[in-house]
Write a protein that holds these residues in place. Sequence first.
Motif, mmCIF file in Angstrom:
data_model
loop_
_atom_site.group_PDB
_atom_site.id
_atom_site.type_symbol
_atom_site.label_atom_id
_atom_site.label_comp_id
_atom_site.label_asym_id
_atom_site.label_seq_id
_atom_site.Cartn_x
_atom_site.Cartn_y
_atom_site.Cartn_z
ATOM 1 N N UNK A 86 14.667 -7.243 14.713
ATOM 2 C CA UNK A 86 13.440 -8.148 14.881
ATOM 3 C C UNK A 86 13.347 -8.819 13.558
ATOM 4 N N UNK A 87 13.708 -8.223 12.752
ATOM 5 C CA UNK A 87 13.452 -8.680 11.128
ATOM 6 C C UNK A 87 13.900 -10.112 10.968
ATOM 7 N N UNK A 88 12.920 -10.824 10.392
ATOM 8 C CA UNK A 88 13.104 -12.402 10.007
ATOM 9 C C UNK A 88 14.173 -12.220 8.686
ATOM 10 N N UNK A 89 15.050 -13.499 8.341
ATOM 11 C CA UNK A 89 15.498 -13.445 7.259
ATOM 12 C C UNK A 89 14.727 -13.291 5.891
ATOM 13 N N UNK A 90 15.335 -12.630 4.882
ATOM 14 C CA UNK A 90 14.656 -11.952 3.784
ATOM 15 C C UNK A 90 13.367 -11.027 4.259
ATOM 16 N N UNK A 91 13.303 -10.678 5.219
ATOM 17 C CA UNK A 91 12.164 -9.884 5.673
ATOM 18 C C UNK A 91 12.138 -8.546 4.971
ATOM 19 N N UNK A 92 11.312 -7.578 5.038
ATOM 20 C CA UNK A 92 11.249 -6.463 4.255
ATOM 21 C C UNK A 92 10.516 -5.426 5.456
ATOM 22 N N UNK A 93 11.152 -4.212 5.313
ATOM 23 C CA UNK A 93 10.725 -2.806 6.196
ATOM 24 C C UNK A 93 10.235 -2.053 4.875
ATOM 25 N N UNK A 94 8.990 -1.994 4.984
ATOM 26 C CA UNK A 94 7.972 -1.124 4.216
ATOM 27 C C UNK A 94 7.768 0.235 4.800
ATOM 28 N N UNK A 95 8.442 1.328 4.280
ATOM 29 C CA UNK A 95 8.768 2.593 4.745
ATOM 30 C C UNK A 95 7.560 3.608 3.889
ATOM 31 N N UNK A 96 6.609 4.239 4.708
ATOM 32 C CA UNK A 96 5.776 5.093 3.859
ATOM 33 C C UNK A 96 5.847 6.430 4.356
ATOM 34 N N UNK A 97 6.416 6.862 5.446
ATOM 35 C CA UNK A 97 6.526 8.164 5.920
ATOM 36 C C UNK A 97 7.900 8.512 6.545
ATOM 37 N N UNK A 98 8.008 9.795 6.705
ATOM 38 C CA UNK A 98 9.364 10.377 7.223
ATOM 39 C C UNK A 98 9.227 11.037 8.589
ATOM 40 N N UNK A 99 8.137 10.356 9.273
ATOM 41 C CA UNK A 99 8.210 10.838 10.567
ATOM 42 C C UNK A 99 9.462 10.629 11.494
ATOM 43 N N UNK A 100 9.933 11.736 12.165
ATOM 44 C CA UNK A 100 11.039 11.583 13.001
ATOM 45 C C UNK A 100 12.279 12.194 12.127
ATOM 46 N N UNK A 101 12.051 12.772 11.029
ATOM 47 C CA UNK A 101 13.245 13.058 10.258
ATOM 48 C C UNK A 101 13.547 12.772 8.720
ATOM 49 N N UNK A 102 14.359 13.435 8.045
ATOM 50 C CA UNK A 102 14.300 13.298 6.531
ATOM 51 C C UNK A 102 15.630 12.466 6.305
ATOM 52 N N UNK A 103 16.169 11.819 7.298
ATOM 53 C CA UNK A 103 17.457 10.932 7.237
ATOM 54 C C UNK A 103 17.406 9.878 8.045
ATOM 55 N N UNK A 104 17.967 8.539 7.679
ATOM 56 C CA UNK A 104 18.011 7.757 8.925
ATOM 57 C C UNK A 104 19.194 7.139 8.902
ATOM 58 N N UNK A 105 19.732 6.288 9.683
ATOM 59 C CA UNK A 105 20.866 5.747 9.884
ATOM 60 C C UNK A 105 20.615 4.346 10.019
ATOM 61 N N UNK A 106 20.900 3.358 9.120
ATOM 62 C CA UNK A 106 20.657 2.055 9.026
ATOM 63 C C UNK A 106 21.808 1.163 9.402
ATOM 64 N N UNK A 107 21.651 0.154 10.283
ATOM 65 C CA UNK A 107 22.885 -0.581 10.674
ATOM 66 C C UNK A 107 23.179 -1.747 9.519
ATOM 67 N N UNK A 108 24.426 -1.727 8.940
ATOM 68 C CA UNK A 108 24.669 -2.413 7.848
ATOM 69 C C UNK A 108 24.685 -4.031 8.029
ATOM 70 N N UNK A 109 25.545 -4.427 9.011
ATOM 71 C CA UNK A 109 25.721 -5.680 9.246
ATOM 72 C C UNK A 109 24.517 -6.709 9.779
ATOM 73 N N UNK A 110 23.610 -6.060 10.753
ATOM 74 C CA UNK A 110 22.536 -6.800 11.033
ATOM 75 C C UNK A 110 21.561 -7.306 9.964
ATOM 76 N N UNK A 111 21.471 -6.161 8.955
ATOM 77 C CA UNK A 111 20.683 -6.042 7.715
ATOM 78 C C UNK A 111 21.230 -6.922 6.969
ATOM 79 N N UNK A 112 22.508 -6.974 6.663
ATOM 80 C CA UNK A 112 23.235 -7.920 5.429
ATOM 81 C C UNK A 112 22.943 -9.217 5.908
ATOM 82 N N UNK A 113 23.121 -9.559 7.301
ATOM 83 C CA UNK A 113 23.073 -10.922 7.719
ATOM 84 C C UNK A 113 21.763 -11.675 7.325
ATOM 85 N N UNK A 114 20.746 -10.859 7.391
ATOM 86 C CA UNK A 114 19.449 -11.375 7.118
ATOM 87 C C UNK A 114 18.783 -11.107 5.663
ATOM 88 N N UNK A 115 19.798 -10.688 4.964
ATOM 89 C CA UNK A 115 19.331 -10.264 3.613
ATOM 90 C C UNK A 115 17.913 -9.548 3.436
#
Length: 342
Positions: A241-270
Motif C-alpha cells: 500500500x506504500x506510495x512511491x517514495x513513501x516511508x515506513x516509520x517503525x517505532x516498536x518490535x511488536x511481533x518479533x525481533x526480526x522481519x522479512x521485507x519483500x525487496x522488489x515491491x519496495x525497490x520499485x517504489x523507492x
Amino acid sequence: MRSIVYSQPGTSAVLSLADRPVPEPGDGEVRVRVVVSGVNPTDWKARQGGTYGDGLPFPEITPNQDGAGIVDAVGPGVEGLSVGDHVWLFMAAASRPTGTAQEYTVVPATRVAPLPEGVSFDVGASLGVPAMTAHRALTVHEDGPARLAPGALSGRIVLVAGGAGAVGHAAIQLARWAGATVIATISSDDKAALARAAGAHHTVNYRDDDAADQIRAIAPDGVHIVVEVSIPANADLDAAVLANHGVVSMYADNGGDAASIPVRPNMSINARYQFLLLYTIGDAALAAAAEDVTAALRDGVLPVGEDAGLPLLRFPLAETAAAHDAVQGDAVGKVLIDVAAE
C-alpha cells in the motif's frame, strides 16, 4: 516523599514503595511535584532489564519516563519556567535514576514543557513517549515536513498501524491536526471505534484478506507515511500500500525481533524504512517534538479518555507494580498513576 524504587532488574515484584528525601534541583534543573505519572512499555522493559542488561546503571531507580505536575523549585540557570507552572515531562528517567513514579522528581529543564491553560494533568502524563514518538514518525518522510503544524501534511495520506494504541492514538490526532487523511488499521470493531474517536477518517481490519485492497480503494496512489508498530507482522501489507517514495516509520518490535521485507515491491517504489527510538533521536528532534506537541495542545488536540479514543486505566502510586503489569499485558488504553492530589 513517597517513591517507587527498585535496585535490581526483574518482574514488577522488584518494585517497592519507600520514603525518600525530597530532592533539590541543581544547575539547569527543576523540581516538579508530580500529580500524574504515565506508564509506557519502555518503563517495564527497562525495569525488566531490556534497557540495562543484567545490571543497573544506578544503585536504585525510580521508574516511568512521563508525567505531569507543578513546578515546585527552580535551579540556577533555568529560564522560562517558574514555581507554580503546570508542566508535562518527558524522558524523566532517561540516563537518570529518578522518573515520575514519586511525589517529587528533579529533571533537566530541557525535559519539561508547559501545559497550556485548561489542559489536564491526565493529558500531560499521556504525552511524552507516545506523542513524541508519533511526531518523529510523521516528520521523517523524504519530502515531508520536519515540523508539524496545521496544514503541514495537507494532501498526504497517513496509515497508522495499531490505531487503538497510545502511539497510534497520538499519531492519528497529530496527523489529522496537520491536515493529513488518516487511515488506521485495527483488529476489532471495538478498536475501530476507538481509532475513529481519535480522529481517523477510515479504519481497516488488518486481518481481512483484502486489507490491502481496502486501503488502496481509499488511497489509489498509496499512502505516504506508515506509522508502524509491528513490521514483522505488517511488512507485506505495508509494501502493498506504500506510495512511491513513501516511508515506513517503525517505532516498536511488536511481533518479533526480526522481519522479512519483500525487496522488489519496495525497490520499485523507492521505499524508505525508518527505525525510530526516542532516546537517540537527538536534542534538536526532541525539542521540535516538544514544541509542536505543546502547540497542538493549545489548539485542543491530543485529548484522552474513552470519548477521545484512549480509555484511561488508573492506579494509585502504591500499586505501580499492577500498573506496569497492565501495560505489559497490552491493556487497551492509557495507564496512569495518581501520584498526588491536584
